[in-house]
Design a protein around this motif. Structure first.
Motif, mmCIF file in Angstrom:
data_model
loop_
_atom_site.group_PDB
_atom_site.id
_atom_site.type_symbol
_atom_site.label_atom_id
_atom_site.label_comp_id
_atom_site.label_asym_id
_atom_site.label_seq_id
_atom_site.Cartn_x
_atom_site.Cartn_y
_atom_site.Cartn_z
ATOM 1 N N VAL A 80 0.846 -1.205 0.000
ATOM 2 C CA VAL A 80 0.000 0.000 0.000
ATOM 3 C C VAL A 80 0.875 1.246 0.000
ATOM 4 O O VAL A 80 0.614 2.198 -0.740
ATOM 5 C CB VAL A 80 -0.963 -0.009 1.203
ATOM 6 N N TYR A 81 1.928 1.229 0.809
ATOM 7 C CA TYR A 81 2.836 2.382 0.847
ATOM 8 C C TYR A 81 3.467 2.615 -0.521
ATOM 9 O O TYR A 81 3.496 3.748 -1.010
ATOM 10 C CB TYR A 81 3.934 2.169 1.898
ATOM 11 N N ASN A 82 3.963 1.566 -1.148
ATOM 12 C CA ASN A 82 4.617 1.712 -2.451
ATOM 13 C C ASN A 82 3.650 2.146 -3.541
ATOM 14 O O ASN A 82 4.026 2.888 -4.448
ATOM 15 C CB ASN A 82 5.313 0.415 -2.858
ATOM 16 N N LEU A 83 2.395 1.700 -3.479
ATOM 17 C CA LEU A 83 1.424 2.059 -4.509
ATOM 18 C C LEU A 83 0.815 3.447 -4.313
ATOM 19 O O LEU A 83 0.594 4.176 -5.283
ATOM 20 C CB LEU A 83 0.298 1.024 -4.552
ATOM 21 N N LEU A 84 0.515 3.830 -3.076
ATOM 22 C CA LEU A 84 -0.288 5.028 -2.848
ATOM 23 C C LEU A 84 0.433 6.187 -2.171
ATOM 24 O O LEU A 84 0.081 7.340 -2.389
ATOM 25 C CB LEU A 84 -1.519 4.662 -2.002
ATOM 26 N N PHE A 85 1.393 5.924 -1.330
ATOM 27 C CA PHE A 85 1.938 6.983 -0.490
ATOM 28 C C PHE A 85 3.391 7.352 -0.773
ATOM 29 O O PHE A 85 3.904 8.296 -0.198
ATOM 30 C CB PHE A 85 1.801 6.606 0.988
ATOM 31 N N ARG B 116 4.926 8.456 -3.629
ATOM 32 C CA ARG B 116 5.079 9.681 -4.414
ATOM 33 C C ARG B 116 4.051 10.705 -3.959
ATOM 34 O O ARG B 116 2.925 10.369 -3.607
ATOM 35 C CB ARG B 116 4.878 9.374 -5.900
ATOM 36 N N THR B 117 4.435 11.960 -4.000
ATOM 37 C CA THR B 117 3.564 13.036 -3.549
ATOM 38 C C THR B 117 2.294 13.125 -4.406
ATOM 39 O O THR B 117 1.198 13.347 -3.884
ATOM 40 C CB THR B 117 4.307 14.382 -3.592
ATOM 41 N N SER B 118 2.423 12.911 -5.705
ATOM 42 C CA SER B 118 1.260 13.017 -6.583
ATOM 43 C C SER B 118 0.235 11.932 -6.283
ATOM 44 O O SER B 118 -0.963 12.208 -6.210
ATOM 45 C CB SER B 118 1.686 12.944 -8.051
ATOM 46 N N ILE C 103 -3.617 12.427 -4.702
ATOM 47 C CA ILE C 103 -4.790 11.838 -5.359
ATOM 48 C C ILE C 103 -5.510 10.895 -4.412
ATOM 49 O O ILE C 103 -6.748 10.869 -4.353
ATOM 50 C CB ILE C 103 -4.385 11.142 -6.668
ATOM 51 N N THR C 104 -4.758 10.101 -3.655
ATOM 52 C CA THR C 104 -5.353 9.176 -2.686
ATOM 53 C C THR C 104 -6.155 9.942 -1.642
ATOM 54 O O THR C 104 -7.272 9.539 -1.291
ATOM 55 C CB THR C 104 -4.248 8.340 -2.005
ATOM 56 N N ILE C 105 -5.615 11.039 -1.152
ATOM 57 C CA ILE C 105 -6.320 11.854 -0.153
ATOM 58 C C ILE C 105 -7.592 12.444 -0.746
ATOM 59 O O ILE C 105 -8.656 12.425 -0.107
ATOM 60 C CB ILE C 105 -5.397 12.965 0.388
ATOM 61 N N MET C 106 -7.528 12.960 -1.971
ATOM 62 C CA MET C 106 -8.714 13.558 -2.607
ATOM 63 C C MET C 106 -9.802 12.513 -2.855
ATOM 64 O O MET C 106 -10.979 12.759 -2.558
ATOM 65 C CB MET C 106 -8.324 14.243 -3.908
#
Length: 63
Positions: free
Chosen positions: A7-12, A14-16, A20-23
């Protein structure tokens, strides 16, 4: 631990993708919270809302 790392490598990582994950998470949370609140309101007020008692006050057109 592998799931957390994936999950960290896929979503968190990179800043971009983090932004997007937060939005997307905020939009999904808003939708679920809104629909849950509406469902709770309708359950508490069952039998008191216009759509529940409308048939008592409106005549049907018999043509």
């Amino acid at each position: 631990m592998a799931l957390v790392k994936t999950v960290y490598n896929l979503l968190f990582r990179r800043t971009s993708t983090f932004a997007i994950t937060i939005m997307v998470g905020a939009v999904l949370f808003e939708r679920v919270f809104d629909q849950g609140g509406d469902a709770l309101f309708e359950e508490i007020n069952r039998g008191k809302l216009w759509k529940h008692i409308q048939h008592n006050y409106e005549k049907k057109n018999e043509e």
